[in-house]
Structures are given as C-alpha cells and as structure tokens.
Design a protein around this motif. Structure first.
Motif, PDB file in Angstrom:
ATOM      1  N   ILE A 149       0.959  -1.249   0.047  1.00  0.00           N
ATOM      2  CA  ILE A 149       0.114  -0.065  -0.056  1.00  0.00           C
ATOM      3  C   ILE A 149       0.873   1.408  -0.138  1.00  0.00           C
ATOM      4  O   ILE A 149       0.504   2.289  -0.608  1.00  0.00           O
ATOM      5  N   ALA A 150       1.848   1.248   0.873  1.00  0.00           N
ATOM      6  CA  ALA A 150       2.720   2.420   1.087  1.00  0.00           C
ATOM      7  C   ALA A 150       3.442   2.864  -0.428  1.00  0.00           C
ATOM      8  O   ALA A 150       3.658   3.855  -0.723  1.00  0.00           O
ATOM      9  N   ALA A 151       3.830   1.713  -1.149  1.00  0.00           N
ATOM     10  CA  ALA A 151       4.438   1.857  -2.515  1.00  0.00           C
ATOM     11  C   ALA A 151       3.632   2.155  -3.555  1.00  0.00           C
ATOM     12  O   ALA A 151       4.111   2.958  -4.291  1.00  0.00           O
ATOM     13  N   ALA A 152       2.167   1.800  -3.452  1.00  0.00           N
ATOM     14  CA  ALA A 152       1.336   2.157  -4.328  1.00  0.00           C
ATOM     15  C   ALA A 152       0.578   3.492  -4.180  1.00  0.00           C
ATOM     16  O   ALA A 152       0.142   4.114  -5.121  1.00  0.00           O
ATOM     17  N   LEU A 153       0.470   4.089  -3.082  1.00  0.00           N
ATOM     18  CA  LEU A 153      -0.281   5.159  -2.682  1.00  0.00           C
ATOM     19  C   LEU A 153       0.216   6.610  -3.334  1.00  0.00           C
ATOM     20  O   LEU A 153      -0.889   7.326  -3.609  1.00  0.00           O
ATOM     21  N   PRO A 154       1.624   6.780  -3.590  1.00  0.00           N
ATOM     22  CA  PRO A 154       1.803   7.976  -4.285  1.00  0.00           C
ATOM     23  C   PRO A 154       1.015   8.198  -5.640  1.00  0.00           C
ATOM     24  O   PRO A 154       0.795   9.241  -6.052  1.00  0.00           O
ATOM     25  N   ALA A 155       0.764   6.981  -6.424  1.00  0.00           N
ATOM     26  CA  ALA A 155       0.301   7.118  -7.511  1.00  0.00           C
ATOM     27  C   ALA A 155      -1.330   6.956  -7.769  1.00  0.00           C
ATOM     28  O   ALA A 155      -1.831   7.557  -8.476  1.00  0.00           O
ATOM     29  N   ARG A 156      -1.858   6.481  -6.574  1.00  0.00           N
ATOM     30  CA  ARG A 156      -3.224   6.296  -6.509  1.00  0.00           C
ATOM     31  C   ARG A 156      -3.937   5.604  -5.266  1.00  0.00           C
ATOM     32  O   ARG A 156      -2.742   5.225  -4.538  1.00  0.00           O
ATOM     33  N   VAL A 157      -4.987   5.356  -5.071  1.00  0.00           N
ATOM     34  CA  VAL A 157      -5.410   5.017  -4.091  1.00  0.00           C
ATOM     35  C   VAL A 157      -5.802   3.490  -4.291  1.00  0.00           C
ATOM     36  O   VAL A 157      -6.782   3.139  -4.926  1.00  0.00           O
ATOM     37  N   PRO A 158      -4.714   2.590  -3.531  1.00  0.00           N
ATOM     38  CA  PRO A 158      -4.877   1.336  -4.166  1.00  0.00           C
ATOM     39  C   PRO A 158      -6.358   0.340  -3.384  1.00  0.00           C
ATOM     40  O   PRO A 158      -6.834   0.850  -2.663  1.00  0.00           O
ATOM     41  N   THR A 159      -6.721  -0.571  -4.120  1.00  0.00           N
ATOM     42  CA  THR A 159      -7.705  -1.440  -3.776  1.00  0.00           C
ATOM     43  C   THR A 159      -7.233  -2.837  -3.414  1.00  0.00           C
ATOM     44  O   THR A 159      -6.417  -3.028  -3.734  1.00  0.00           O
ATOM     45  N   ARG A 160      -8.326  -3.450  -2.564  1.00  0.00           N
ATOM     46  CA  ARG A 160      -7.913  -4.831  -2.414  1.00  0.00           C
ATOM     47  C   ARG A 160      -7.894  -5.840  -3.627  1.00  0.00           C
ATOM     48  O   ARG A 160      -6.981  -6.662  -3.673  1.00  0.00           O
ATOM     49  N   GLU A 211      -8.650 -12.450  -5.114  1.00  0.00           N
ATOM     50  CA  GLU A 211      -9.408 -11.575  -4.363  1.00  0.00           C
ATOM     51  C   GLU A 211     -10.056 -12.206  -3.116  1.00  0.00           C
ATOM     52  O   GLU A 211      -9.992 -11.769  -2.093  1.00  0.00           O
ATOM     53  N   ARG A 212     -10.793 -13.536  -3.478  1.00  0.00           N
ATOM     54  CA  ARG A 212     -11.526 -14.004  -2.411  1.00  0.00           C
ATOM     55  C   ARG A 212     -10.618 -14.762  -1.630  1.00  0.00           C
ATOM     56  O   ARG A 212     -10.755 -14.795  -0.311  1.00  0.00           O
ATOM     57  N   THR A 213      -9.318 -15.292  -1.986  1.00  0.00           N
ATOM     58  CA  THR A 213      -8.180 -16.104  -1.319  1.00  0.00           C
ATOM     59  C   THR A 213      -7.649 -14.945  -0.281  1.00  0.00           C
ATOM     60  O   THR A 213      -7.536 -15.222   0.911  1.00  0.00           O
ATOM     61  N   LEU A 214      -7.495 -13.990  -1.022  1.00  0.00           N
ATOM     62  CA  LEU A 214      -6.928 -12.650   0.021  1.00  0.00           C
ATOM     63  C   LEU A 214      -7.993 -12.130   1.250  1.00  0.00           C
ATOM     64  O   LEU A 214      -7.477 -11.994   2.350  1.00  0.00           O
ATOM     65  N   ALA A 215      -9.245 -12.008   0.814  1.00  0.00           N
ATOM     66  CA  ALA A 215     -10.132 -11.758   1.664  1.00  0.00           C
ATOM     67  C   ALA A 215     -10.366 -12.912   2.749  1.00  0.00           C
ATOM     68  O   ALA A 215     -10.334 -12.560   4.027  1.00  0.00           O
ATOM     69  N   ARG A 216     -10.232 -14.458   2.350  1.00  0.00           N
ATOM     70  CA  ARG A 216     -10.389 -15.378   3.444  1.00  0.00           C
ATOM     71  C   ARG A 216      -9.182 -15.151   4.451  1.00  0.00           C
ATOM     72  O   ARG A 216      -9.236 -15.177   5.620  1.00  0.00           O
ATOM     73  N   ALA A 233      -9.064 -14.146   8.389  1.00  0.00           N
ATOM     74  CA  ALA A 233      -8.650 -15.129   9.692  1.00  0.00           C
ATOM     75  C   ALA A 233      -7.638 -14.395  10.456  1.00  0.00           C
ATOM     76  O   ALA A 233      -7.577 -14.832  11.539  1.00  0.00           O
ATOM     77  N   GLN A 234      -6.958 -13.374  10.178  1.00  0.00           N
ATOM     78  CA  GLN A 234      -5.978 -12.724  10.711  1.00  0.00           C
ATOM     79  C   GLN A 234      -6.959 -11.599  11.329  1.00  0.00           C
ATOM     80  O   GLN A 234      -6.020 -10.551  11.867  1.00  0.00           O
ATOM     81  N   GLN A 235      -8.081 -11.422  11.021  1.00  0.00           N
ATOM     82  CA  GLN A 235      -8.769 -10.122  11.645  1.00  0.00           C
ATOM     83  C   GLN A 235      -8.206  -8.933  11.220  1.00  0.00           C
ATOM     84  O   GLN A 235      -8.108  -7.770  11.847  1.00  0.00           O
ATOM     85  N   LEU A 236      -7.979  -8.758   9.757  1.00  0.00           N
ATOM     86  CA  LEU A 236      -7.355  -7.751   9.218  1.00  0.00           C
ATOM     87  C   LEU A 236      -8.581  -7.107   8.404  1.00  0.00           C
ATOM     88  O   LEU A 236      -9.259  -7.782   7.844  1.00  0.00           O
ATOM     89  N   SER A 237      -8.399  -5.907   8.209  1.00  0.00           N
ATOM     90  CA  SER A 237      -9.294  -5.019   7.341  1.00  0.00           C
ATOM     91  C   SER A 237      -8.261  -4.136   6.468  1.00  0.00           C
ATOM     92  O   SER A 237      -7.516  -3.620   6.786  1.00  0.00           O
ATOM     93  N   PHE A 238      -8.680  -4.261   5.069  1.00  0.00           N
ATOM     94  CA  PHE A 238      -7.901  -3.536   4.069  1.00  0.00           C
ATOM     95  C   PHE A 238      -8.086  -2.105   4.001  1.00  0.00           C
ATOM     96  O   PHE A 238      -7.110  -1.393   4.308  1.00  0.00           O
ATOM     97  N   SER A 239      -9.371  -1.652   4.482  1.00  0.00           N
ATOM     98  CA  SER A 239      -9.717  -0.218   4.692  1.00  0.00           C
ATOM     99  C   SER A 239      -8.667   0.285   5.831  1.00  0.00           C
ATOM    100  O   SER A 239      -8.469   1.415   5.868  1.00  0.00           O
TER     101      SER A 239
END
Length: 337
Positions: free
Chosen positions: A240-251, A262-267, A271-277
């Motif tokens: 995210i830090a590397a992508a952010l200067p160019a755009r708002v990155p998405t999941r 995307e489904r595997t990443l979401a799963r 499991a680790q109680q992480l939120s992309f936002s």
C-alpha cells in the motif's frame, strides 16, 4: 511460536541518516553491509540486518564516535508511532514507560528497565542480539538516544547524573562528555543512564491526555499485529505504501500484486482479523504525519498526494488521527524542534 527479532525502518533510517551526514552515500553503505537497496521498502528488518548496517557504518566512517552521534540525531520521526506517545505523555517517567510497553514497535533488539531510587532512577538497556554480535556502536547509540529523546520531550537541556556502559570505551572521553555532559564509566555491570527524579516526574509541556489515549490505542493495535506475526499485514502495508503515491490502491489490486485471487486474500485477512480499509488508513496516517512534519511542504499538496479528493476530507481524517488539524500538528513539531 517464537517470532524473528526485527527492527523498524524508522530506526534503520536513523543509522542511514547519520552515515550520510558523515559523507557515506547510502548505496555504498548498503553495499558494504551486503543489503540490497530493495530491502529499504520493507516495513521491518531482521535484527541481524541492522547489525550489519552498524558494522558497515563504523567501517565506512572510521569514526569511533559514530554510535554516539547517530543516537544524538533522534527526534520525533525516529520511533514511528511511539514518538507521538512520548510527546503526549504527562511526564518523562511516563514516556519511558511507554517506550517499555511498546519497545517492539521500535526494535526487538533489547529492552529497557527502570530502577527507581530515592533521588534518581536508572534507565537500563538490556540488548538482545540476533545471530550476529551487536556492534558496540549500537549500544552507545541507544543511550545517546535516551538522552536525546529526553531533551526533545521535555524541551530542556537534560544532563544525566551519570552514564555507564558494560563495554569498553570506543573513542575519546571528550566525545562522551559532549553527548552526555556528565561522568561516564565503562566496563560496568550494566549499560544505563541515571536521571534525577525531579526531571523524571516534572510535567511535560506537550502533555495531552486525549492525544495520549489515541496514540496508545493505535500503538496497541500495531503491537497486536506484530505480536501475532502479522506477515500478511506487513506485506500489505508495504505494498500500500509503495502504491499510494500513484493512486488509492484497492484490495483487488493488492490481491493481484500478491498473486492471489481476491477471494483468497479476503479469506486470509478475515482469518487474521485484518481490514484492508484499516490498513490503508494506517498507512495514510503514518505518511501524513511524516509529510506534515516537513515544514517546507505545502499542506494542501499532502492530502492530494495521499489520495484525498478534497482538502476538507484530508483535514477531517487528520483530526480523527491526531485530535488536531495539520497546521496545529506542524506547529507542535516546530516547538519540539
């Protein structure tokens, strides 16, 4: 599970800045240490990496006082989120307590202990090296950093009552006197700094209970992720830090970058109680705090660079993060400097 000892890039940056100030180009230092430039994009380094960096810096600068000078450079940007806790703490003793509580966010390479006395207290540093033995410059830098952060937190010309090292002296005594301004002993039972209780318990000028609660909450969240061995979180934050200067990155983009659906990443995130936002918000927060601290950078440009559609949206996010506006935050950093 025993997690690998690591160190934050904010502390790595202190070593790099000190070496560059001594005339050693970053590329030359990394080459001497055997570390690829691409590893600067990581969020944390294995503890042996920074030991290699210290050894390389001592070799390249040929300066017996390099560790002392590097530690003296620490400021509000040197300890990531822990810096903000220190600035809002009610006293220097409480600030040191925050360092003890959240030490892992800075580095796993040691821990601090407070030994209270009737008139003064010792701040003792217990190093924890990796496979490689620490450079003695690392220990000297830590004690110099204790004094430096005490000075910028209190806004006073802090002079310890005494400083001692468990290791032999590296350079001329004059260098130690310049940094500590007090008697310094070597080859003692422990390495530490002795501070007067009146100094430790005096109210700090920037004490702010509301901000302290906000920063404690954020630090606790970061510590929880780190303690769980949050490799996925660290990988996502770095991307995210590397992508952010160019755009708002998405999941979806993150999933593609990690070669996952995307489904595997979401799963895996669930499991680790992480939120992309939440990760995006955390990366934006740290980038914003670092950018706003640069006095010559227009505030209006920072929000745009972080992907906020309008200045007002950035202003609201910044107030949510810190409890104040970007201009107020910048003014506080100027007072600390």
């Amino acid at each position: 599970m025993t997690l690998q000892a690591t160190v934050s890039m904010s502390w790595v940056g202190t070593v790099l800045a000190a070496a560059e100030g001594a005339g050693v180009p970053r590329a030359a230092l990394l080459a001497r240490a055997g570390i690829g430039a691409g590893e600067l994009a990581l969020e944390r380094w294995p503890i042996d990496h920074i030991t290699r960096l210290w050894r390389a810096a001592a070799h390249c600068t040929q300066d017996a006082g390099f560790g002392l000078k590097a530690g003296s450079l620490v400021g509000p940007g040197s300890f990531n989120v822990v810096s903000y806790l220190l600035q809002s703490a009610p006293s220097l003793r409480a600030a040191i307590g925050a360092v003890q509580q959240y030490q892992r966010l800075i580095s796993d390479g040691g821990r601090f202990q407070m030994i209270a006395g009737a008139q003064a207290g010792w701040v003792v540093y217990h190093p924890r090296q990796g496979t490689l033995a620490f450079s003695p410059h690392q220990i000297e830098a830590v004690l110099a950093a204790v004094v430096a952060f005490s000075r910028w937190v209190t806004g006073r010309a802090v002079r310890p009552l005494q400083v001692q090292f468990s290791q032999p002296r590296l350079g001329p005594l004059a260098g130690y006197r310049d940094v500590f301004g007090c008697p310094v002993a070597f080859e003692q039972a422990f390495s530490g700094v002795l501070l007067d209780n009146a100094l430790l318990d005096a109210p700090l000028p920037q004490a702010d209970a509301q901000l302290a609660r906000l920063h404690h909450q954020h630090a606790a969240e970061r510590l929880a992720v780190l303690s769980q061995g949050g490799a996925l979180a660290q990988e996502l934050r770095a991307w995210i830090a590397a992508a952010l200067p160019a755009r708002v990155p998405t999941r979806a983009e993150a999933a593609a970058a990690l070669s996952l659906s995307e489904r595997t990443l979401a799963r895996r995130m669930r499991a680790q109680q992480l939120s992309f936002s939440a990760l995006l918000d955390a990366v934006r927060r740290e980038a914003a705090l670092q950018a706003v601290a640069q006095a010559d950078r227009p505030l209006a440009d920072i929000g745009q660079a972080l992907g906020f559609a309008e200045p007002a949206v950035f202003w609201r996010a910044f107030r949510r993060w810190t409890g104040c506006t970007p201009a107020q935050w910048r003014a506080r950093q100027g007072e600390q400097g």
